[in-house]
Design an enzyme around this catalytic site. Structure first.
Site, PDB file in Angstrom:
ATOM      1  CB  SER A 126      41.462  41.530  35.559  1.00 17.39           C
ATOM      2  OG  SER A 126      41.317  40.144  35.445  1.00 17.39           O
ATOM      3  CB  THR A 127      42.933  45.959  33.918  1.00 17.98           C
ATOM      4  OG1 THR A 127      43.334  45.625  32.591  1.00 17.98           O
ATOM      5  CG2 THR A 127      43.724  45.123  34.910  1.00 17.98           C
TER       6      THR A 127
END
Length: 199
Positions: free
Chosen positions: A16-17
């Site tokens: 996600s990051t």
């Protein structure tokens, strides 16, 4: 060796990051593939992209589904269910797409393998849970609407004021198009349609 014995597998990796890395997912899944005798034919990756994003905003996911559609892979292997989507309904829809193309799914964290009878049974149970999730959401929405209605709250789109209504009718009578009227008065086209239809 025939196609049956060697499975052509696509790995799907997502984090996600941008601070996270897909390296651990890749290493674990490569090891599983090696042990099972699968042939990893493609690796698709979405780094720094949320699972809540749609297919059009996840290029790796989109490319992976296209490879499945072209029947270039027999199985998709992912680290976990949450790498594929953010809801049970997302996952079931994805599985449905795979099965329609004759492909299977392996989820490492959930130990789900749809090539096995227990994996297929689990997939069917997930369909039941997805339906339950949809029903619960519907129920909550309907309960919220009923509560708002009981409290006398006005539902639906807000109506335009009497002054704006008069201006809409005036401009329409002058032959101005609906889009232009909406733009001129800063209202939605649907409001213009509603007022025009009403008089």
């Amino acid at each position: 060796m025939s196609r049956k014995t060697v499975r052509r597998v696509a790995l799907y990796l997502r984090v996600s990051t941008s601070e996270q890395t897909t390296e651990n997912q890749r290493r674990e899944l490569q090891a599983v593939a090696e042990k099972a005798g699968w042939e990893v034919v493609a690796v698709f990756e979405d780094a720094g992209i949320s699972g809540a994003k749609g297919r059009d905003q996840r290029p790796g996911y989109d490319a992976m589904l296209k490879a499945v559609t072209r029947r270039e892979v027999d199985m998709v292997a992912a680290w976990s269910a949450d790498r594929l989507g953010r809801s049970m309904a997302d996952l079931v829809a994805f599985l449905g797409e795979l099965h329609a193309r004759g492909a299977d799914l392996y989820l490492h964290q959930q130990a789900l393998d749809t090539t096995t009878p227990s994996g297929r049974a689990m997939f069917q149970m997930m369909g039941v849970f997805a339906e339950y999730e949809r029903a619960m959401i519907r129920e909550r929405v309907n309960a919220g609407l009923a509560r708002a209605k009981a409290e006398g709250k006005k539902l639906g789109r807000p109506t335009v004021g009497a002054e704006t209504e008069a201006r809409i009718k005036e401009l329409r009578a002058q032959g101005m198009g609906m889009l232009k009227v909406a733009k001129t008065l800063g209202v939605g086209v649907s409001a213009v349609q509603r007022v025009s239809g009403g008089g």
